[in-house]
Structure formats: C-alpha cells, structure tokens
Write a protein that holds these residues in place. Structure first.
Motif, PDB file in Angstrom:
ATOM      1  N   LEU A  74     117.925  68.771  46.284  1.00  0.00           N
ATOM      2  CA  LEU A  74     117.501  69.245  47.607  1.00  0.00           C
ATOM      3  C   LEU A  74     118.226  68.508  48.718  1.00  0.00           C
ATOM      4  CD1 LEU A  74     113.637  69.859  47.402  1.00  0.00           C
ATOM      5  CD2 LEU A  74     115.362  71.475  48.258  1.00  0.00           C
ATOM      6  N   ALA A  75     118.396  67.196  48.550  1.00  0.00           N
ATOM      7  CA  ALA A  75     119.101  66.401  49.554  1.00  0.00           C
ATOM      8  C   ALA A  75     120.562  66.836  49.664  1.00  0.00           C
ATOM      9  CB  ALA A  75     119.015  64.916  49.204  1.00  0.00           C
ATOM     10  N   ILE A  76     121.218  67.034  48.516  1.00  0.00           N
ATOM     11  CA  ILE A  76     122.613  67.489  48.520  1.00  0.00           C
ATOM     12  C   ILE A  76     122.719  68.863  49.178  1.00  0.00           C
ATOM     13  CG2 ILE A  76     124.479  68.293  47.021  1.00  0.00           C
ATOM     14  CD1 ILE A  76     124.374  65.284  47.232  1.00  0.00           C
ATOM     15  N   THR A  77     121.787  69.765  48.847  1.00  0.00           N
ATOM     16  CA  THR A  77     121.785  71.109  49.425  1.00  0.00           C
ATOM     17  C   THR A  77     121.619  71.049  50.939  1.00  0.00           C
ATOM     18  OG1 THR A  77     120.776  71.950  47.383  1.00  0.00           O
ATOM     19  CG2 THR A  77     120.723  73.389  49.307  1.00  0.00           C
ATOM     20  N   ALA A  78     120.700  70.193  51.409  1.00  0.00           N
ATOM     21  CA  ALA A  78     120.459  70.057  52.847  1.00  0.00           C
ATOM     22  C   ALA A  78     121.690  69.496  53.556  1.00  0.00           C
ATOM     23  CB  ALA A  78     119.246  69.160  53.093  1.00  0.00           C
ATOM     24  N   VAL A  79     122.341  68.501  52.947  1.00  0.00           N
ATOM     25  CA  VAL A  79     123.545  67.911  53.554  1.00  0.00           C
ATOM     26  C   VAL A  79     124.660  68.953  53.642  1.00  0.00           C
ATOM     27  CG1 VAL A  79     125.392  66.230  53.186  1.00  0.00           C
ATOM     28  CG2 VAL A  79     123.014  65.542  52.894  1.00  0.00           C
ATOM     29  N   LEU A  80     124.851  69.731  52.575  1.00  0.00           N
ATOM     30  CA  LEU A  80     125.872  70.779  52.584  1.00  0.00           C
ATOM     31  C   LEU A  80     125.596  71.802  53.682  1.00  0.00           C
ATOM     32  CD1 LEU A  80     126.467  71.479  48.768  1.00  0.00           C
ATOM     33  CD2 LEU A  80     128.169  70.708  50.423  1.00  0.00           C
ATOM     34  N   TRP A  81     124.321  72.175  53.830  1.00  0.00           N
ATOM     35  CA  TRP A  81     123.982  73.160  54.855  1.00  0.00           C
ATOM     36  C   TRP A  81     124.202  72.596  56.261  1.00  0.00           C
ATOM     37  CZ3 TRP A  81     119.914  73.190  58.556  1.00  0.00           C
ATOM     38  CH2 TRP A  81     119.845  74.370  59.295  1.00  0.00           C
ATOM     39  N   ILE A  82     123.762  71.376  56.504  1.00  0.00           N
ATOM     40  CA  ILE A  82     123.907  70.773  57.828  1.00  0.00           C
ATOM     41  C   ILE A  82     125.389  70.624  58.198  1.00  0.00           C
ATOM     42  CG2 ILE A  82     123.558  68.647  59.152  1.00  0.00           C
ATOM     43  CD1 ILE A  82     120.896  68.323  57.604  1.00  0.00           C
ATOM     44  N   LEU A  83     126.199  70.164  57.242  1.00  0.00           N
ATOM     45  CA  LEU A  83     127.609  69.933  57.515  1.00  0.00           C
ATOM     46  C   LEU A  83     128.363  71.224  57.820  1.00  0.00           C
ATOM     47  CD1 LEU A  83     128.573  67.209  54.875  1.00  0.00           C
ATOM     48  CD2 LEU A  83     128.327  66.931  57.341  1.00  0.00           C
ATOM     49  N   ALA A 283     111.302  77.217  36.460  1.00  0.00           N
ATOM     50  CA  ALA A 283     110.339  77.946  37.292  1.00  0.00           C
ATOM     51  C   ALA A 283     109.648  77.006  38.278  1.00  0.00           C
ATOM     52  CB  ALA A 283     109.313  78.647  36.410  1.00  0.00           C
ATOM     53  N   ALA A 284     109.307  75.798  37.826  1.00  0.00           N
ATOM     54  CA  ALA A 284     108.674  74.819  38.708  1.00  0.00           C
ATOM     55  C   ALA A 284     109.613  74.431  39.852  1.00  0.00           C
ATOM     56  CB  ALA A 284     108.270  73.577  37.912  1.00  0.00           C
ATOM     57  N   TYR A 285     110.893  74.243  39.522  1.00  0.00           N
ATOM     58  CA  TYR A 285     111.871  73.934  40.565  1.00  0.00           C
ATOM     59  C   TYR A 285     112.008  75.114  41.545  1.00  0.00           C
ATOM     60  CZ  TYR A 285     113.429  69.861  37.850  1.00  0.00           C
ATOM     61  OH  TYR A 285     113.486  68.661  37.181  1.00  0.00           O
ATOM     62  N   SER A 286     111.926  76.343  41.032  1.00  0.00           N
ATOM     63  CA  SER A 286     111.999  77.531  41.883  1.00  0.00           C
ATOM     64  C   SER A 286     110.815  77.587  42.843  1.00  0.00           C
ATOM     65  CB  SER A 286     112.037  78.796  41.027  1.00  0.00           C
ATOM     66  OG  SER A 286     113.162  78.817  40.182  1.00  0.00           O
ATOM     67  N   VAL A 287     109.635  77.220  42.347  1.00  0.00           N
ATOM     68  CA  VAL A 287     108.439  77.219  43.188  1.00  0.00           C
ATOM     69  C   VAL A 287     108.589  76.178  44.304  1.00  0.00           C
ATOM     70  CG1 VAL A 287     105.962  76.710  43.242  1.00  0.00           C
ATOM     71  CG2 VAL A 287     106.913  78.122  41.408  1.00  0.00           C
ATOM     72  N   ILE A 288     109.103  74.997  43.962  1.00  0.00           N
ATOM     73  CA  ILE A 288     109.326  73.964  44.971  1.00  0.00           C
ATOM     74  C   ILE A 288     110.319  74.466  46.020  1.00  0.00           C
ATOM     75  CG2 ILE A 288     110.289  71.660  45.371  1.00  0.00           C
ATOM     76  CD1 ILE A 288     107.509  71.637  44.151  1.00  0.00           C
ATOM     77  N   LEU A 289     111.398  75.124  45.567  1.00  0.00           N
ATOM     78  CA  LEU A 289     112.381  75.666  46.503  1.00  0.00           C
ATOM     79  C   LEU A 289     111.754  76.734  47.388  1.00  0.00           C
ATOM     80  CD1 LEU A 289     115.297  75.889  47.519  1.00  0.00           C
ATOM     81  CD2 LEU A 289     115.736  77.528  45.670  1.00  0.00           C
ATOM     82  N   PHE A 290     110.871  77.545  46.829  1.00  0.00           N
ATOM     83  CA  PHE A 290     110.190  78.592  47.603  1.00  0.00           C
ATOM     84  C   PHE A 290     109.376  77.979  48.739  1.00  0.00           C
ATOM     85  CE2 PHE A 290     106.179  80.903  48.288  1.00  0.00           C
ATOM     86  CZ  PHE A 290     106.667  82.125  48.730  1.00  0.00           C
ATOM     87  N   PHE A 291     108.596  76.956  48.436  1.00  0.00           N
ATOM     88  CA  PHE A 291     107.745  76.350  49.461  1.00  0.00           C
ATOM     89  C   PHE A 291     108.568  75.553  50.482  1.00  0.00           C
ATOM     90  CE2 PHE A 291     104.311  76.999  46.296  1.00  0.00           C
ATOM     91  CZ  PHE A 291     103.435  77.691  47.116  1.00  0.00           C
ATOM     92  N   VAL A 292     109.638  74.890  50.031  1.00  0.00           N
ATOM     93  CA  VAL A 292     110.504  74.170  50.967  1.00  0.00           C
ATOM     94  C   VAL A 292     111.182  75.150  51.922  1.00  0.00           C
ATOM     95  CG1 VAL A 292     112.626  72.807  51.166  1.00  0.00           C
ATOM     96  CG2 VAL A 292     110.895  72.182  49.471  1.00  0.00           C
ATOM     97  N   THR A 293     111.673  76.269  51.389  1.00  0.00           N
ATOM     98  CA  THR A 293     112.306  77.293  52.223  1.00  0.00           C
ATOM     99  C   THR A 293     111.320  77.864  53.226  1.00  0.00           C
ATOM    100  OG1 THR A 293     113.783  77.879  50.382  1.00  0.00           O
ATOM    101  CG2 THR A 293     113.581  79.458  52.190  1.00  0.00           C
TER     102      THR A 293
END
Length: 312
Positions: A74-83, A283-293
């Motif tokens: 999630l941190a890597i994804t956020a950094v990529l998006w911000i940059l 699936a658990a990781y997908s649920v976490i991504l859903f709520f974070v999004t």
C-alpha cells in the motif's frame, strides 16, 4: 368524450437502464460479494477444513504471517501515485489554462492535444516493453547514463528507487494528456462573460486563473482527483510489465520492500496460487484495498466539496 391514449415515456427509460444493472450485478456486484465471502474462509492447513471467520485478517493482514506485506505494498502504491499525480495535475492545469486563454490565440492546439493524448491510447504492454528496452543493461538511455557516470555496469533497473521513479514517470506520461483534456473541457464550460468582465476590470491572466478558473473548476478537479486516486490504488499493468515488482530496497527503518510491488500485484500473486488459503488471503487483501480506496475517495470528495456561505 373518448379519452385520448397517452404514451408512457418513463417505461422506455427503465428499459434502457436495465442492461446496465444486469452487467453491474453479474460482473461487479456478484464478484464483490464473492470476494467478501472468500475473505472469511481461512484454511490454516490443507488437511483441515476451512474455518469461517476473520482468520485471514488476523493472520495475514494484521498478524505476523503476512509480515506486513499488504501495508508495504500500500505504501509503495501510494508513493507511485503521488509521484505521478502531482506533476500530472500541475502540468495538465498549466496546459489547459494555456490552450484556453483567449489572449494567446494559439494555433494548432487541436494537434497538440492529440499528440499529448496519444500515450493514453497506447497499450500498457507496448509502453512497458518500450521503457524496459530503453533502460535495459544495454539500452540507449542506460548507455547514456553510464557515460555520464550515473549508471553502473548493471544498469539502473537493479536500483529500487530508480525503477520506482521510472514507473511513476511512465504513469505521468500516459495520463497527463487525458487529465489535460478533462480540465480543458471544464474550463471551456465556464461562462466566457466572466473572463470578459475580468479583462475589462484589468485582471491579469494569473488573477483570472486563481480567482475564476480554479474556483469554478472545483467539480472537475474533484472528479479528476477521486478517479485518479481509485486508478492509482489499483495500479497493476505498468509495474508488472516493466519490472515485475522488483527490485528490493531497504527503508530507513531497516525493513526491505519490493520497490514496485503494488497491492494489485500482491493480490494477483496469491489468487494465482490456487489453494484455498492463498485465495482467502488474496480476498482479504482485496477487501482491505476496497475500504482504503473508499476512505481515500471520501476524504478527497469532502476536501474538494463546495461549501455554501452558511456552512452547509
């Protein structure tokens, strides 16, 4: 008198929206519900029947078995998006304001817009292969950087931060044209009389941009910000095609992360494994991504929401 027959137009509207709801239920709502269901199936060992509960979350998301990989991704994804998003929105705003400013009367703006939009219509596989060829060990850009003393004999793809910056640049290059087109359409929708009145009052282009364009462009900026955040958190194709999630870098805390492994790549890794345990983990990781999004989208929506003078 004979009552005239009337035509009920409302039913035709219902007929036209039925296909959308059918597609939504089959291809979006059902997979979403099924993902939530799979996230609650935890099978610690193959010979043990699956347990229905929060095992995938307590063990993989918040427990030691997951080794915090979801939060690192999630941190890597956020950094990529911000940059990629910050320079993207700034350049897109600048170009949109430039192309729509009546004082400049720029010629050939249509051709410029097409050229800038073209990277967005090229397939991700093509762009990933193109940049990988440019930065491979014997690639032209790697050779140039090596001659400047920046890259070593193994190139720069083995550097985690370099790979991360290259992928962020690819995302920026692919999407700034699309963002510029959306913002240009938003600016063209503003009443020209406002700009004419501002010019009569002697307002400069800078004052018109900050006092008229930006405030009235807020709904379009809101749309751009939310959709970009959703797309950024679901980033997959370019990182997977360009460098397959690697290489590893060490953070200041001493922990190691795969510098370009996004959340979607992590989900695909475990969903492809095939076992029920890994499927539940994905699936658990997908649920976490859903709520974070959803949380990030709500934050951006509230932050850019128009407020009336009475504060409501």
């Amino acid at each position: 008198m004979k009552k005239q027959k009337t035509v009920e137009h409302g039913k035709y509207g219902v007929i036209f929206i039925v296909p959308f709801f059918l597609v939504f239920f089959v291809f979006q709502l059902y997979p979403l519900i099924y993902t939530f269901y799979n996230s609650l199936l935890f099978q610690p060992r193959r010979e043990v029947d699956p347990e229905f509960g929060m095992g995938n979350f307590t063990n993989f998301v918040f427990g030691k078995m997951g080794q915090g990989e979801i939060w690192k991704a999630l941190a890597i994804t956020a950094v990529l998006w911000i940059l990629n998003f910050i320079p993207q929105i700034l350049l897109s705003l600048l170009l949109a304001a430039w192309f729509t400013d009546v004082r400049y009367h720029l010629k050939g703006t249509g051709a410029y817009k097409v050229i800038m939009y073209m990277p967005n219509i090229i397939t991700a596989a093509t762009i990933g292969f193109l940049f990988y060829s440019l930065f491979t060990v014997d690639g032209p850009l790697t050779t140039l950087l090596r001659s400047m003393g920046i890259a070593g004999k193994n190139g720069i793809l083995m550097s985690g931060w370099a790979s991360l910056l290259i992928i962020a640049f690819i995302q920026f290059w692919m999407w700034y044209g699309n963002t510029m087109i959306v913002l240009t359409a938003g600016i063209l929708g503003i009443n020209p009389a406002l700009y004419e009145a501002a010019m009569v009052d002697g307002a400069s282009s800078k004052q018109q941009f900050f006092k008229i364009t930006l405030p009235l462009l807020k709904p379009i900026l809101q749309y751009t910000l939310v959709t970009s955040a959703i797309g950024g958190l679901q980033m997959f194709d370019i990182p997977a095609l360009f460098n397959d999630g690697g290489p590893v870098v060490k953070l200041a805390s001493g922990t190691s992360v795969n510098s370009t492994t996004t959340v979607m790549m992590l989900i695909k890794k475990y969903s492809d494994a095939g076992t029920l345990n890994n499927t539940g983990r994905a699936a658990a990781y997908s649920v976490i991504l859903f709520f974070v999004t959803m949380l990030v989208s709500l934050i951006f929506y509230k932050a850019t929401q128009d407020k009336s003078k009475d504060g409501r």
